[in-house]
Design a protein around this motif. Sequence first.
Motif, PDB file in Angstrom:
ATOM      1  N   PRO A  40       2.688  13.102   0.605  1.00 37.72           N
ATOM      2  CA  PRO A  40       1.978  11.824   0.444  1.00 37.72           C
ATOM      3  C   PRO A  40       2.847  10.607   0.722  1.00 37.72           C
ATOM      4  N   LEU A  41       4.121  10.646   0.331  1.00 37.58           N
ATOM      5  CA  LEU A  41       4.988   9.498   0.581  1.00 37.58           C
ATOM      6  C   LEU A  41       5.239   9.297   2.073  1.00 37.58           C
ATOM      7  N   LYS A  42       5.335  10.384   2.823  1.00 36.97           N
ATOM      8  CA  LYS A  42       5.509  10.236   4.276  1.00 36.97           C
ATOM      9  C   LYS A  42       4.295   9.544   4.885  1.00 36.97           C
ATOM     10  N   ALA A  43       3.109   9.975   4.454  1.00 36.95           N
ATOM     11  CA  ALA A  43       1.885   9.361   4.975  1.00 36.95           C
ATOM     12  C   ALA A  43       1.806   7.888   4.579  1.00 36.95           C
ATOM     13  N   ILE A  44       2.174   7.586   3.339  1.00 34.57           N
ATOM     14  CA  ILE A  44       2.141   6.199   2.867  1.00 34.57           C
ATOM     15  C   ILE A  44       3.189   5.360   3.584  1.00 34.57           C
ATOM     16  N   ALA A  45       4.392   5.924   3.754  1.00 30.91           N
ATOM     17  CA  ALA A  45       5.462   5.200   4.442  1.00 30.91           C
ATOM     18  C   ALA A  45       5.084   4.922   5.896  1.00 30.91           C
ATOM     19  N   ASP A  46       4.474   5.886   6.566  1.00 33.11           N
ATOM     20  CA  ASP A  46       4.056   5.684   7.956  1.00 33.11           C
ATOM     21  C   ASP A  46       3.048   4.540   8.059  1.00 33.11           C
ATOM     22  N   SER A  47       2.093   4.505   7.122  1.00 32.09           N
ATOM     23  CA  SER A  47       1.090   3.431   7.133  1.00 32.09           C
ATOM     24  C   SER A  47       1.742   2.079   6.858  1.00 32.09           C
ATOM     25  N   PHE A  48       2.677   2.070   5.913  1.00 39.16           N
ATOM     26  CA  PHE A  48       3.372   0.826   5.568  1.00 39.16           C
ATOM     27  C   PHE A  48       4.171   0.296   6.756  1.00 39.16           C
ATOM     28  N   MET A  49       4.850   1.186   7.466  1.00 37.20           N
ATOM     29  CA  MET A  49       5.639   0.756   8.611  1.00 37.20           C
ATOM     30  C   MET A  49       4.759   0.254   9.756  1.00 37.20           C
ATOM     31  N   ARG A  50       3.579   0.842   9.904  1.00 36.87           N
ATOM     32  CA  ARG A  50       2.656   0.343  10.935  1.00 36.87           C
ATOM     33  C   ARG A  50       2.199  -1.080  10.607  1.00 36.87           C
ATOM     34  N   GLU A  51       1.992  -1.358   9.327  1.00 35.44           N
ATOM     35  CA  GLU A  51       1.562  -2.692   8.907  1.00 35.44           C
ATOM     36  C   GLU A  51       2.713  -3.687   8.884  1.00 35.44           C
ATOM     37  N   ASN A  52       3.949  -3.162   8.863  1.00 33.79           N
ATOM     38  CA  ASN A  52       5.125  -4.021   8.753  1.00 33.79           C
ATOM     39  C   ASN A  52       6.146  -3.656   9.834  1.00 33.79           C
ATOM     40  N   PRO A  53       5.891  -4.084  11.076  1.00 37.33           N
ATOM     41  CA  PRO A  53       6.820  -3.768  12.180  1.00 37.33           C
ATOM     42  C   PRO A  53       8.231  -4.260  11.859  1.00 37.33           C
ATOM     43  N   GLY A  54       9.196  -3.441  12.217  1.00 37.82           N
ATOM     44  CA  GLY A  54      10.587  -3.792  11.954  1.00 37.82           C
ATOM     45  C   GLY A  54      11.131  -3.183  10.677  1.00 37.82           C
ATOM     46  N   VAL A  55      10.248  -2.585   9.875  1.00 41.09           N
ATOM     47  CA  VAL A  55      10.693  -1.910   8.651  1.00 41.09           C
ATOM     48  C   VAL A  55      10.989  -0.451   8.967  1.00 41.09           C
ATOM     49  N   VAL A  56      12.116   0.025   8.510  1.00 38.99           N
ATOM     50  CA  VAL A  56      12.496   1.431   8.653  1.00 38.99           C
ATOM     51  C   VAL A  56      12.682   2.002   7.260  1.00 38.99           C
ATOM     52  N   LYS A 283      -5.051   1.919  -0.696  1.00 45.29           N
ATOM     53  CA  LYS A 283      -3.980   2.268   0.231  1.00 45.29           C
ATOM     54  C   LYS A 283      -3.250   3.526  -0.259  1.00 45.29           C
ATOM     55  N   GLY A 284      -2.086   3.358  -0.890  1.00 47.47           N
ATOM     56  CA  GLY A 284      -1.339   4.526  -1.348  1.00 47.47           C
ATOM     57  C   GLY A 284      -2.092   5.383  -2.345  1.00 47.47           C
ATOM     58  N   GLY A 285      -2.842   4.735  -3.232  1.00 45.33           N
ATOM     59  CA  GLY A 285      -3.596   5.496  -4.230  1.00 45.33           C
ATOM     60  C   GLY A 285      -4.613   6.429  -3.603  1.00 45.33           C
ATOM     61  N   LYS A 286      -5.210   5.992  -2.511  1.00 41.26           N
ATOM     62  CA  LYS A 286      -6.191   6.813  -1.794  1.00 41.26           C
ATOM     63  C   LYS A 286      -5.526   8.036  -1.175  1.00 41.26           C
ATOM     64  N   VAL A 287      -4.330   7.830  -0.627  1.00 37.97           N
ATOM     65  CA  VAL A 287      -3.586   8.945  -0.025  1.00 37.97           C
ATOM     66  C   VAL A 287      -3.204   9.967  -1.099  1.00 37.97           C
ATOM     67  N   LEU A 288      -2.674   9.494  -2.211  1.00 39.03           N
ATOM     68  CA  LEU A 288      -2.268  10.400  -3.295  1.00 39.03           C
ATOM     69  C   LEU A 288      -3.449  11.224  -3.789  1.00 39.03           C
ATOM     70  N   ALA A 289      -4.593  10.576  -4.006  1.00 36.61           N
ATOM     71  CA  ALA A 289      -5.773  11.287  -4.506  1.00 36.61           C
ATOM     72  C   ALA A 289      -6.232  12.357  -3.522  1.00 36.61           C
ATOM     73  N   SER A 290      -6.162  12.054  -2.225  1.00 34.32           N
ATOM     74  CA  SER A 290      -6.601  13.016  -1.212  1.00 34.32           C
ATOM     75  C   SER A 290      -5.674  14.228  -1.142  1.00 34.32           C
ATOM     76  N   MET A 291      -4.451  14.078  -1.667  1.00 34.28           N
ATOM     77  CA  MET A 291      -3.481  15.162  -1.639  1.00 34.28           C
ATOM     78  C   MET A 291      -3.265  15.789  -3.013  1.00 34.28           C
ATOM     79  N   GLY A 292      -4.257  15.637  -3.874  1.00 32.85           N
ATOM     80  CA  GLY A 292      -4.233  16.361  -5.147  1.00 32.85           C
ATOM     81  C   GLY A 292      -3.505  15.684  -6.277  1.00 32.85           C
ATOM     82  N   GLN A 293      -3.212  14.383  -6.145  1.00 32.97           N
ATOM     83  CA  GLN A 293      -2.514  13.672  -7.215  1.00 32.97           C
ATOM     84  C   GLN A 293      -3.337  12.466  -7.652  1.00 32.97           C
ATOM     85  N   PRO A 294      -4.165  12.641  -8.676  1.00 29.95           N
ATOM     86  CA  PRO A 294      -5.039  11.555  -9.128  1.00 29.95           C
ATOM     87  C   PRO A 294      -4.247  10.389  -9.698  1.00 29.95           C
TER      88      PRO A 294
END
Length: 317
Positions: A40-56, A283-294
Amino acid sequence: MIKRIGSIMLGALLLWGCAGKKANEEQHLTIFHAGSLSMPLKAIADSFMRENPGVVIDMEAAGSIDCVRKVTELNKPCDVLASADFSIIDSLMMPAFTAWNIRFAGNEMAIVFHEKSRLADKINSDNWFEILANKEVALGRSNPSSDPCGYRTVMMLQLAEKFYGKPNLAANMLGKDKRYIRPKETDLLALLESNAIDYIFLYRSVAIQHGLKFIELPDAINLGNPEMAVQYAEAKVTIAGKQPGDSLQVVGSPMVYGITIPKNAENPALAEKFVEFLLSPEKGGKVLASMGQPSVVPSAATGFDFIPSDLQQFAKK
Protein backbone atom coordinates in the motif's frame (compact mmCIF):
# COMPACT_ATOMS: atom_id res chain seq x y z
CA MET A 1 39.41 24.13 -34.11
CA ILE A 2 39.87 26.18 -30.92
CA LYS A 3 36.45 27.79 -31.40
CA ARG A 4 34.90 24.37 -31.94
CA ILE A 5 36.47 22.97 -28.77
CA GLY A 6 35.31 26.03 -26.89
CA SER A 7 31.76 25.55 -28.15
CA ILE A 8 31.78 21.89 -27.13
CA MET A 9 33.04 22.77 -23.66
CA LEU A 10 30.43 25.51 -23.28
CA GLY A 11 27.70 23.12 -24.35
CA ALA A 12 28.90 20.51 -21.89
CA LEU A 13 28.94 23.08 -19.09
CA LEU A 14 25.40 24.16 -19.92
CA LEU A 15 24.19 20.55 -19.90
CA TRP A 16 25.96 19.94 -16.61
CA GLY A 17 24.41 23.09 -15.20
CA CYS A 18 20.93 22.00 -16.24
CA ALA A 19 21.45 18.53 -14.78
CA GLY A 20 22.79 20.05 -11.58
CA LYS A 21 19.83 22.38 -11.34
CA LYS A 22 17.41 19.50 -11.89
CA ALA A 23 19.11 17.43 -9.19
CA ASN A 24 18.96 20.39 -6.81
CA GLU A 25 15.23 20.74 -7.44
CA GLU A 26 14.55 17.17 -6.34
CA GLN A 27 13.15 16.77 -2.86
CA HIS A 28 13.88 13.48 -1.16
CA LEU A 29 11.64 11.91 1.46
CA THR A 30 12.89 8.96 3.52
CA ILE A 31 10.26 6.58 4.90
CA PHE A 32 10.94 3.70 7.32
CA HIS A 33 7.96 1.38 7.43
CA ALA A 34 6.65 -2.00 8.53
CA GLY A 35 7.00 -4.76 5.95
CA SER A 36 3.23 -5.28 5.90
CA LEU A 37 2.85 -1.72 4.55
CA SER A 38 5.12 -2.31 1.55
CA MET A 39 2.46 -2.70 -1.13
CA PRO A 40 0.00 0.00 0.00
CA LEU A 41 2.78 2.49 0.74
CA LYS A 42 4.32 1.94 -2.70
CA ALA A 43 0.96 2.65 -4.32
CA ILE A 44 0.45 5.73 -2.13
CA ALA A 45 4.00 6.97 -2.73
CA ASP A 46 3.62 6.56 -6.50
CA SER A 47 0.40 8.62 -6.45
CA PHE A 48 2.01 11.27 -4.25
CA MET A 49 5.00 11.59 -6.57
CA ARG A 50 2.73 11.95 -9.60
CA GLU A 51 0.94 14.83 -7.86
CA ASN A 52 4.24 16.34 -6.71
CA PRO A 53 6.80 16.32 -9.56
CA GLY A 54 10.37 16.54 -8.33
CA VAL A 55 9.71 14.52 -5.18
CA VAL A 56 11.65 11.29 -4.79
CA ILE A 57 10.52 8.90 -2.05
CA ASP A 58 13.04 6.46 -0.62
CA MET A 59 11.36 3.66 1.31
CA GLU A 60 12.98 1.16 3.66
CA ALA A 61 10.91 -1.81 4.85
CA ALA A 62 11.81 -3.67 8.04
CA GLY A 63 10.23 -5.05 11.17
CA SER A 64 8.68 -2.10 12.99
CA ILE A 65 11.01 -2.46 15.98
CA ASP A 66 14.00 -2.46 13.64
CA CYS A 67 12.59 0.64 11.91
CA VAL A 68 12.45 2.44 15.23
CA ARG A 69 15.96 1.32 16.21
CA LYS A 70 17.38 2.73 12.98
CA VAL A 71 16.40 6.13 14.41
CA THR A 72 16.96 5.62 18.14
CA GLU A 73 20.16 3.55 18.03
CA LEU A 74 21.73 4.11 14.60
CA ASN A 75 20.75 7.80 14.32
CA LYS A 76 19.62 7.36 10.72
CA PRO A 77 17.65 10.35 9.38
CA CYS A 78 14.00 9.53 8.77
CA ASP A 79 11.21 11.79 7.52
CA VAL A 80 8.25 9.47 8.13
CA LEU A 81 8.07 6.34 10.26
CA ALA A 82 5.07 3.99 10.00
CA SER A 83 4.83 1.13 12.49
CA ALA A 84 2.58 -1.92 12.49
CA ASP A 85 2.07 -1.28 16.21
CA PHE A 86 1.51 2.28 17.35
CA SER A 87 2.62 1.40 20.89
CA ILE A 88 6.20 0.74 19.70
CA ILE A 89 6.49 4.41 18.73
CA ASP A 90 5.10 5.43 22.12
CA SER A 91 7.36 3.20 24.18
CA LEU A 92 10.63 3.35 22.21
CA MET A 93 10.64 6.79 20.55
CA MET A 94 8.85 9.21 22.85
CA PRO A 95 9.70 11.79 23.96
CA ALA A 96 13.34 11.89 22.81
CA PHE A 97 12.85 11.01 19.14
CA THR A 98 9.31 12.15 18.36
CA ALA A 99 6.59 14.17 20.05
CA TRP A 100 3.43 12.64 18.56
CA ASN A 101 1.94 9.50 17.08
CA ILE A 102 -1.24 9.14 14.97
CA ARG A 103 -3.08 5.80 14.82
CA PHE A 104 -4.27 5.20 11.30
CA ALA A 105 -5.08 1.59 10.26
CA GLY A 106 -6.19 -1.77 11.59
CA ASN A 107 -5.44 -5.39 10.70
CA GLU A 108 -5.77 -8.90 12.11
CA MET A 109 -3.81 -12.13 12.41
CA ALA A 110 -4.49 -15.02 10.02
CA ILE A 111 -3.07 -18.38 8.93
CA VAL A 112 -1.75 -17.82 5.40
CA PHE A 113 -1.01 -20.51 2.81
CA HIS A 114 -1.43 -21.41 -0.87
CA GLU A 115 -2.84 -24.27 -2.92
CA LYS A 116 0.42 -26.26 -2.79
CA SER A 117 0.65 -26.18 1.02
CA ARG A 118 0.49 -29.61 2.63
CA LEU A 119 -3.03 -30.45 3.87
CA ALA A 120 -4.39 -27.28 2.26
CA ASP A 121 -7.55 -29.18 1.34
CA LYS A 122 -8.20 -30.11 4.98
CA ILE A 123 -7.37 -27.01 7.02
CA ASN A 124 -10.17 -24.77 8.32
CA SER A 125 -10.93 -22.35 11.14
CA ASP A 126 -11.78 -25.20 13.52
CA ASN A 127 -8.78 -27.50 13.03
CA TRP A 128 -5.89 -25.20 11.98
CA PHE A 129 -3.90 -25.87 15.16
CA GLU A 130 -4.12 -29.62 14.57
CA ILE A 131 -3.02 -29.28 10.93
CA LEU A 132 -0.07 -27.03 11.86
CA ALA A 133 1.05 -29.49 14.52
CA ASN A 134 1.52 -32.19 11.88
CA LYS A 135 5.20 -33.15 11.54
CA GLU A 136 4.94 -33.03 7.75
CA VAL A 137 3.85 -29.39 7.83
CA ALA A 138 6.41 -26.55 7.94
CA LEU A 139 5.57 -23.24 9.65
CA GLY A 140 7.01 -19.76 9.27
CA ARG A 141 6.80 -16.76 11.60
CA SER A 142 8.65 -13.52 12.19
CA ASN A 143 10.99 -12.64 15.05
CA PRO A 144 9.19 -11.18 18.10
CA SER A 145 12.24 -9.07 18.93
CA SER A 146 12.21 -7.22 15.61
CA ASP A 147 8.67 -7.37 14.30
CA PRO A 148 5.20 -6.80 15.82
CA CYS A 149 3.83 -9.64 13.69
CA GLY A 150 6.27 -11.89 15.55
CA TYR A 151 5.08 -10.99 19.03
CA ARG A 152 1.46 -10.83 17.87
CA THR A 153 1.86 -14.43 16.70
CA VAL A 154 2.91 -15.36 20.23
CA MET A 155 -0.05 -13.45 21.67
CA MET A 156 -2.49 -15.04 19.25
CA LEU A 157 -1.26 -18.50 20.22
CA GLN A 158 -1.54 -17.68 23.94
CA LEU A 159 -5.15 -16.59 23.40
CA ALA A 160 -5.87 -19.64 21.21
CA GLU A 161 -4.64 -21.97 23.95
CA LYS A 162 -7.33 -20.62 26.29
CA PHE A 163 -10.02 -20.22 23.63
CA TYR A 164 -9.77 -23.82 22.38
CA GLY A 165 -8.91 -25.30 25.78
CA LYS A 166 -5.69 -26.85 24.45
CA PRO A 167 -2.89 -26.86 27.06
CA ASN A 168 0.62 -26.28 25.64
CA LEU A 169 -0.75 -25.21 22.25
CA ALA A 170 1.39 -22.05 22.28
CA ALA A 171 4.57 -23.74 23.46
CA ASN A 172 4.23 -26.55 20.93
CA MET A 173 3.67 -24.17 18.01
CA LEU A 174 6.48 -21.82 19.03
CA GLY A 175 8.89 -24.72 19.46
CA LYS A 176 8.25 -25.96 15.93
CA ASP A 177 10.31 -25.04 12.84
CA LYS A 178 12.42 -22.33 14.49
CA ARG A 179 14.73 -22.37 11.47
CA TYR A 180 12.00 -20.56 9.56
CA ILE A 181 11.87 -17.51 11.83
CA ARG A 182 12.65 -14.34 9.85
CA PRO A 183 13.23 -10.64 10.76
CA LYS A 184 9.93 -9.44 9.29
CA GLU A 185 6.73 -11.12 8.20
CA THR A 186 7.06 -10.36 4.48
CA ASP A 187 10.44 -12.15 4.40
CA LEU A 188 8.44 -15.37 4.72
CA LEU A 189 6.57 -14.97 1.44
CA ALA A 190 9.50 -16.22 -0.66
CA LEU A 191 9.71 -19.33 1.53
CA LEU A 192 6.03 -20.00 0.96
CA GLU A 193 6.27 -19.44 -2.79
CA SER A 194 9.20 -21.87 -3.02
CA ASN A 195 7.30 -24.46 -0.95
CA ALA A 196 9.98 -24.42 1.76
CA ILE A 197 7.17 -23.74 4.22
CA ASP A 198 3.46 -24.48 4.08
CA TYR A 199 1.85 -21.93 6.39
CA ILE A 200 2.69 -18.51 7.84
CA PHE A 201 1.36 -16.73 10.89
CA LEU A 202 0.72 -13.46 9.09
CA TYR A 203 -1.50 -10.42 8.73
CA ARG A 204 -4.73 -10.81 6.81
CA SER A 205 -3.89 -7.73 4.71
CA VAL A 206 -0.66 -9.28 3.39
CA ALA A 207 -2.58 -12.36 2.24
CA ILE A 208 -5.08 -10.16 0.40
CA GLN A 209 -2.34 -8.06 -1.21
CA HIS A 210 -0.49 -11.13 -2.51
CA GLY A 211 -3.54 -13.15 -3.53
CA LEU A 212 -2.88 -15.91 -0.99
CA LYS A 213 -5.32 -18.18 0.78
CA PHE A 214 -5.90 -17.60 4.49
CA ILE A 215 -7.83 -18.94 7.44
CA GLU A 216 -9.86 -16.30 9.24
CA LEU A 217 -9.43 -16.66 12.98
CA PRO A 218 -12.11 -15.99 15.62
CA ASP A 219 -12.26 -12.43 16.92
CA ALA A 220 -11.38 -13.77 20.36
CA ILE A 221 -7.84 -14.51 19.18
CA ASN A 222 -7.14 -12.55 15.96
CA LEU A 223 -6.28 -9.25 17.72
CA GLY A 224 -8.47 -7.41 15.24
CA ASN A 225 -11.61 -6.50 17.18
CA PRO A 226 -11.46 -3.21 19.14
CA GLU A 227 -14.30 -4.43 21.37
CA MET A 228 -12.17 -7.29 22.72
CA ALA A 229 -9.35 -5.18 24.15
CA VAL A 230 -9.80 -6.52 27.68
CA GLN A 231 -9.56 -10.14 26.52
CA TYR A 232 -6.54 -9.44 24.31
CA ALA A 233 -4.74 -7.88 27.29
CA GLU A 234 -4.47 -11.35 28.85
CA ALA A 235 -1.66 -12.07 26.37
CA LYS A 236 1.80 -10.70 27.16
CA VAL A 237 5.20 -10.94 25.46
CA THR A 238 8.60 -9.67 26.60
CA ILE A 239 10.89 -8.12 23.98
CA ALA A 240 14.13 -6.11 24.01
CA GLY A 241 13.80 -2.57 25.40
CA LYS A 242 15.27 0.85 24.60
CA GLN A 243 18.78 0.05 25.79
CA PRO A 244 20.89 -3.12 25.38
CA GLY A 245 19.97 -5.48 28.19
CA ASP A 246 16.63 -3.77 28.86
CA SER A 247 13.34 -5.56 28.31
CA LEU A 248 9.87 -4.35 27.48
CA GLN A 249 6.63 -6.15 28.13
CA VAL A 250 4.09 -5.82 25.32
CA VAL A 251 0.48 -6.42 26.29
CA GLY A 252 -2.06 -7.75 23.81
CA SER A 253 -4.32 -5.13 22.26
CA PRO A 254 -6.41 -4.57 19.13
CA MET A 255 -4.11 -4.23 16.13
CA VAL A 256 -3.51 -0.59 15.23
CA TYR A 257 -0.76 0.97 13.09
CA GLY A 258 0.91 4.26 13.99
CA ILE A 259 2.69 7.00 12.03
CA THR A 260 4.96 9.87 13.05
CA ILE A 261 7.55 12.33 11.82
CA PRO A 262 10.76 11.84 13.85
CA LYS A 263 12.60 14.84 15.25
CA ASN A 264 15.59 14.10 12.99
CA ALA A 265 13.51 14.45 9.80
CA GLU A 266 15.50 16.24 7.11
CA ASN A 267 12.41 17.42 5.21
CA PRO A 268 9.63 17.85 7.82
CA ALA A 269 7.43 20.12 5.68
CA LEU A 270 7.30 17.57 2.85
CA ALA A 271 6.82 14.80 5.42
CA GLU A 272 3.72 16.57 6.75
CA LYS A 273 2.36 16.87 3.23
CA PHE A 274 2.90 13.14 2.61
CA VAL A 275 1.32 12.08 5.93
CA GLU A 276 -1.71 14.26 5.12
CA PHE A 277 -1.96 12.54 1.72
CA LEU A 278 -1.66 9.09 3.31
CA LEU A 279 -4.29 9.75 5.99
CA SER A 280 -6.83 11.42 3.68
CA PRO A 281 -9.81 9.05 3.24
CA GLU A 282 -10.11 9.70 -0.50
CA LYS A 283 -6.39 9.21 -1.13
CA GLY A 284 -4.13 7.03 1.04
CA GLY A 285 -7.01 5.81 3.18
CA LYS A 286 -8.77 4.47 0.10
CA VAL A 287 -5.66 2.56 -0.96
CA LEU A 288 -5.17 1.03 2.50
CA ALA A 289 -8.81 -0.09 2.70
CA SER A 290 -8.62 -1.72 -0.75
CA MET A 291 -5.60 -3.71 0.45
CA GLY A 292 -7.18 -5.10 3.59
CA GLN A 293 -6.25 -2.42 6.11
CA PRO A 294 -9.32 -0.52 7.34
CA SER A 295 -8.84 3.05 8.48
CA VAL A 296 -9.18 3.90 12.19
CA VAL A 297 -8.88 7.65 11.51
CA PRO A 298 -9.59 9.65 13.57
CA SER A 299 -8.49 7.85 16.74
CA ALA A 300 -6.99 8.94 20.04
CA ALA A 301 -3.42 10.09 19.39
CA THR A 302 -0.37 10.34 21.59
CA GLY A 303 0.93 13.90 21.94
CA PHE A 304 -2.06 15.46 20.19
CA ASP A 305 -1.00 19.03 21.04
CA PHE A 306 2.32 18.49 19.24
CA ILE A 307 0.76 17.17 16.02
CA PRO A 308 1.18 19.66 13.13
CA SER A 309 -2.04 21.68 12.75
CA ASP A 310 -2.81 20.32 9.26
CA LEU A 311 -2.69 16.76 10.61
CA GLN A 312 -4.76 17.22 13.77
CA GLN A 313 -7.94 16.59 11.77
CA PHE A 314 -6.91 12.93 11.57
CA ALA A 315 -6.59 12.46 15.35
CA LYS A 316 -8.41 12.86 18.63
CA LYS A 317 -7.16 13.96 22.03
